[in-house]
Design a protein around this motif. Structure first.
Motif, short mmCIF file in Angstrom:
data_model
loop_
_atom_site.label_atom_id
_atom_site.label_comp_id
_atom_site.label_asym_id
_atom_site.label_seq_id
_atom_site.Cartn_x
_atom_site.Cartn_y
_atom_site.Cartn_z
N LEU A 76 0.83 -1.22 0.00
CA LEU A 76 0.00 0.00 0.00
C LEU A 76 0.87 1.26 0.00
CD1 LEU A 76 -3.00 -0.56 2.43
CD2 LEU A 76 -3.10 0.13 0.04
N SER A 77 1.92 1.22 0.83
CA SER A 77 2.77 2.43 0.89
C SER A 77 3.50 2.65 -0.43
CB SER A 77 3.75 2.33 2.06
OG SER A 77 4.82 1.47 1.74
N ILE A 78 3.86 1.53 -1.09
CA ILE A 78 4.55 1.66 -2.39
C ILE A 78 3.59 2.26 -3.43
CG2 ILE A 78 5.56 0.35 -4.31
CD1 ILE A 78 6.71 -1.56 -2.15
N ILE A 79 2.34 1.76 -3.41
CA ILE A 79 1.34 2.30 -4.35
C ILE A 79 1.13 3.80 -4.07
CG2 ILE A 79 -1.11 2.22 -5.03
CD1 ILE A 79 -0.96 -0.85 -4.49
N GLY A 80 1.10 4.14 -2.78
CA GLY A 80 0.94 5.55 -2.40
C GLY A 80 2.08 6.40 -2.94
N VAL A 81 3.31 5.90 -2.84
CA VAL A 81 4.48 6.66 -3.32
C VAL A 81 4.42 6.83 -4.84
CG1 VAL A 81 6.98 6.51 -3.66
CG2 VAL A 81 6.01 6.12 -1.41
N ILE A 82 4.04 5.74 -5.55
CA ILE A 82 3.95 5.83 -7.02
C ILE A 82 2.88 6.86 -7.42
CG2 ILE A 82 3.33 4.55 -9.13
CD1 ILE A 82 4.66 2.07 -7.77
N ALA A 83 1.75 6.84 -6.69
CA ALA A 83 0.69 7.82 -6.99
C ALA A 83 1.21 9.24 -6.76
CB ALA A 83 -0.52 7.54 -6.11
N ALA A 84 1.97 9.42 -5.67
CA ALA A 84 2.52 10.74 -5.36
C ALA A 84 3.47 11.19 -6.47
CB ALA A 84 3.25 10.71 -4.02
N LEU B 134 3.00 14.58 -8.52
CA LEU B 134 4.06 15.59 -8.48
C LEU B 134 4.63 15.85 -9.87
CD1 LEU B 134 5.95 14.59 -5.19
CD2 LEU B 134 4.63 16.66 -5.59
N GLY B 135 4.78 14.76 -10.64
CA GLY B 135 5.28 14.89 -12.02
C GLY B 135 4.35 15.75 -12.85
N ALA B 136 3.04 15.52 -12.69
CA ALA B 136 2.06 16.30 -13.46
C ALA B 136 2.11 17.77 -13.04
CB ALA B 136 0.67 15.73 -13.23
N LEU B 137 2.23 18.00 -11.72
CA LEU B 137 2.30 19.39 -11.24
C LEU B 137 3.54 20.09 -11.79
CD1 LEU B 137 1.26 18.99 -7.47
CD2 LEU B 137 0.00 20.17 -9.27
N TYR B 138 4.66 19.37 -11.83
CA TYR B 138 5.90 19.95 -12.34
C TYR B 138 5.73 20.35 -13.81
CZ TYR B 138 10.70 20.46 -13.92
OH TYR B 138 11.86 20.96 -14.48
N ASN B 139 5.16 19.39 -14.58
CA ASN B 139 4.99 19.67 -16.01
C ASN B 139 4.07 20.85 -16.25
OD1 ASN B 139 6.72 17.86 -17.14
ND2 ASN B 139 5.23 16.19 -17.16
N THR B 140 3.05 20.99 -15.37
CA THR B 140 2.10 22.08 -15.56
C THR B 140 2.69 23.43 -15.17
OG1 THR B 140 0.44 20.48 -14.90
CG2 THR B 140 -0.29 22.78 -15.07
N TYR B 141 3.38 23.47 -14.03
CA TYR B 141 3.80 24.77 -13.49
C TYR B 141 5.27 25.12 -13.69
CZ TYR B 141 -0.77 24.67 -11.33
OH TYR B 141 -2.10 24.61 -11.14
N LEU B 142 6.14 24.12 -13.73
CA LEU B 142 7.57 24.44 -13.75
C LEU B 142 8.29 23.99 -15.02
CD1 LEU B 142 8.67 23.63 -10.09
CD2 LEU B 142 8.72 25.84 -11.20
N GLY B 143 7.79 22.94 -15.66
CA GLY B 143 8.49 22.36 -16.80
C GLY B 143 8.47 23.28 -18.01
#
Lengths: 355, 177
Positions: free
Chosen positions: A6-14, A18-27
């Motif tokens: 569960l924790s691994i799935i949580g990390v992958i989801a995070a 985070l990757g999507a947020l980076y691409n939207t705002y910083l990339g």
């Protein structure tokens, strides 16, 4: 479900969020639509310097390079983390242990690799071969690089015309002249204006009537030898030339016409901006302002380089940090005041500037 | 030959051999995974070594590891950073050793370490090339830092406990204290 999974799935989801947020705002983001951009490829050591103009619909610089691979004779690797790594251009293959293609966008170092640089209409891109360890700012300790330069000395009246090829690690032409002082039989003085050559190849200059004119790759130099930064492959020429003839040396019988010129003095730090109209029969600007010294509240010195103004319109020049820049009809003057020939209707401007 | 012979600063021959082998294991582990961007076992191994072998020996391992990097990749500012960043992880693990019992604590530390890896180097590089360069360096590497942090967490949550167990039992069996 197991807590660990569960924790691994949580990390992958995070990671995905985070990757999507980076691409939207910083990339880096590209711009759609047709664009015209220019690309200059510079490989100094092979004398390659070519400029291309491309019309493209692509969004990123890397995509444009891929499309124009054939035109640019480009080779590259796709690096897993860094994206496109250019390994060759215009037939030149990079020695990846010591050099790389540096990318400049509108004269500034690119912040991303080729794949991450968004293409913008009108942008100017440069691919320049550089060695590792080269800094952008020469003042920050650029690594000494071996350069090969050609150095010519022409003294027509003595039939001296000699050409030398020097290998040097020095940065400025004055340093090369000092380094090769013996070969060039050069004598020189350090002045406020930098190195001033008094003797070369056995010829002693008469500082009151002549000077060594400097040409860089066939063009008049814009500074003295101490200000000329050497580039591999450059050709420097020192040519003996005479200053403007003095009054008593003027051709007899020459008739001087009265000319009307405009003379502007701008001292930005003191809010001084004055315009004068002078009628003069003098041939050179220095002579005219000598005549008008009182009007201009002028103090000056005569140096090896001709007239040097120390005070004008009550403003005393600080020779360490500023100078009077000369404009002739709005263009930068190529010589000092003593070398500018007066033409009727000309506009001369002296602007205080910082070094 | 007696492996217990004192050599330097109270270090035994077997310490010297062990430190060398473990440094080599780090370099090998790094190279083995170098084809996957920012997924590495170096952080995990440093934490395992610290828990099983202690801070002092692991610090020495990190010095040899960083020096080996210079031999492999040449001298550069980022290599200098290695002399600092791994000891930080080792010291953090050493502090947590007595306080954290579950692998989750170590996995979280490893994850945070991976996430802040780029930031650390951005600060470090700023001293050499200026703050603007450091900011660009960090911003450019954020996706890789996220990947680094996540992969560190996942690797540690799966492998930390088994590796500590195996490593400690091997030490008990072969290491003469």
């Amino acid at each position: 479900m197991n807590k660990k999974i569960l924790s691994i799935i949580g990390v992958i989801a995070a990671v995905i969020i985070l990757g999507a947020l980076y691409n939207t705002y910083l990339g880096p983001s590209g711009v759609e639509g047709e664009k015209e951009v220019s690309l200059q490829v510079i490989v100094d050591k092979e004398n390659i310097n070519e400029e291309f103009t491309f019309q493209t619909d692509h969004e990123f610089f890397g995509e444009l390079l891929e499309e124009e691979q054939e035109t640019l004779k480009l080779s590259y690797d796709e690096h897993s983390t860094l994206g496109m790594m250019i390994t060759g251009a215009l037939g030149y293959e990079v020695d990846s242990s010591s050099e790389y293609f540096h990318i400049l966008v509108n004269g500034e170092d690119a912040e991303y690799g080729a794949s991450g640089i968004p293409l913008i209409d009108g942008d100017e891109y440069v691919l320049e071969l550089r060695g590792f360890g080269e800094m952008d700012d020469p003042d920050e300790g650029e690594e000494a690089e071996d350069k090969e330069v050609t150095f010519r000395v022409t003294i027509e009246k003595e039939n001296i015309a000699e050409e030398f090829t020097f290998q040097t690690e020095q940065e400025y032409l004055s340093q090369l002249i000092e380094e090769e002082g013996e070969t060039l039989e050069a004598e020189y003085e350090d002045t406020d204006f930098g190195l001033s050559i008094t003797e070369i190849l056995g010829y002693e200059l008469d500082a009151s009537t002549e000077y060594l004119h400097i040409l860089v790759n066939g063009e008049d130099a814009e500074t003295g030898v101490s200000g000329i930064e050497m580039i591999d492959g450059d050709e420097y020429e020192l040519e003996l030339r005479s200053f403007a003839p003095m009054d008593d040396e003027e051709d007899e019988g020459e008739v001087s016409d009265t000319m009307e010129v405009t003379f502007i003095v701008t001292i930005d730090t003191e809010d001084i901006a004055e315009e004068f109209t002078f009628q003069t029969e003098q041939a050179y600007v220095s002579e005219m302002i000598e005549d008008e010294a009182e009007v201009l509240e002028l103090e000056y010195e005569m140096t090896d380089f001709g007239m040097s103004i120390t005070e004008i319109l009550g403003y005393e020049m600080n020779s360490d940090g500023e100078y009077l820049h000369i404009l002739v009809n709005g263009e930068d003057a190529e010589t000092g005041l003593s070398g500018i020939e007066i033409k009727d209707g000309d506009v001369y401007e002296l602007q205080r500037r910082d070094f | 030959m007696n492996s217990n012979v004192e050599t330097f600063n109270g270090m035994k021959v077997q310490d010297l051999v062990l430190i060398s082998i473990l440094s080599a294991s780090l370099t090998a582990g790094k190279l083995a995974l170098s084809f996957v961007p920012n997924v590495e076992v170096v952080s995990l191994l440093f934490m395992v070594y610290t828990v099983a072998l202690g801070v002092k020996r692991t610090l020495l391992i990190s010095v040899i590891f960083a020096t080996t990097e210079i031999f492999l990749y040449g001298f550069s500012t980022w290599v200098l950073g290695y002399y600092l960043i791994w000891p930080i992880l080792i010291l953090a693990t050493g502090v947590l050793k007595g306080k954290v019992k579950s692998e989750y604590g170590f996995a979280i530390i490893s994850g945070i370490f991976g996430l802040s890896f780029g930031f650390f180097f951005a600060v470090f590089e700023s001293f050499f090339y200026g703050i603007a360069y450091g900011m660009a360096y960090w911003a450019r590497g954020i996706p890789l830092d996220i990947l680094h942090g996540a992969s560190n967490y996942i690797i540690a949550i799966i492998l930390f406990n088994p590796l500590v167990k195996i490593f400690s039992s091997q030490l008990k069996q072969y290491y003469i204290r």
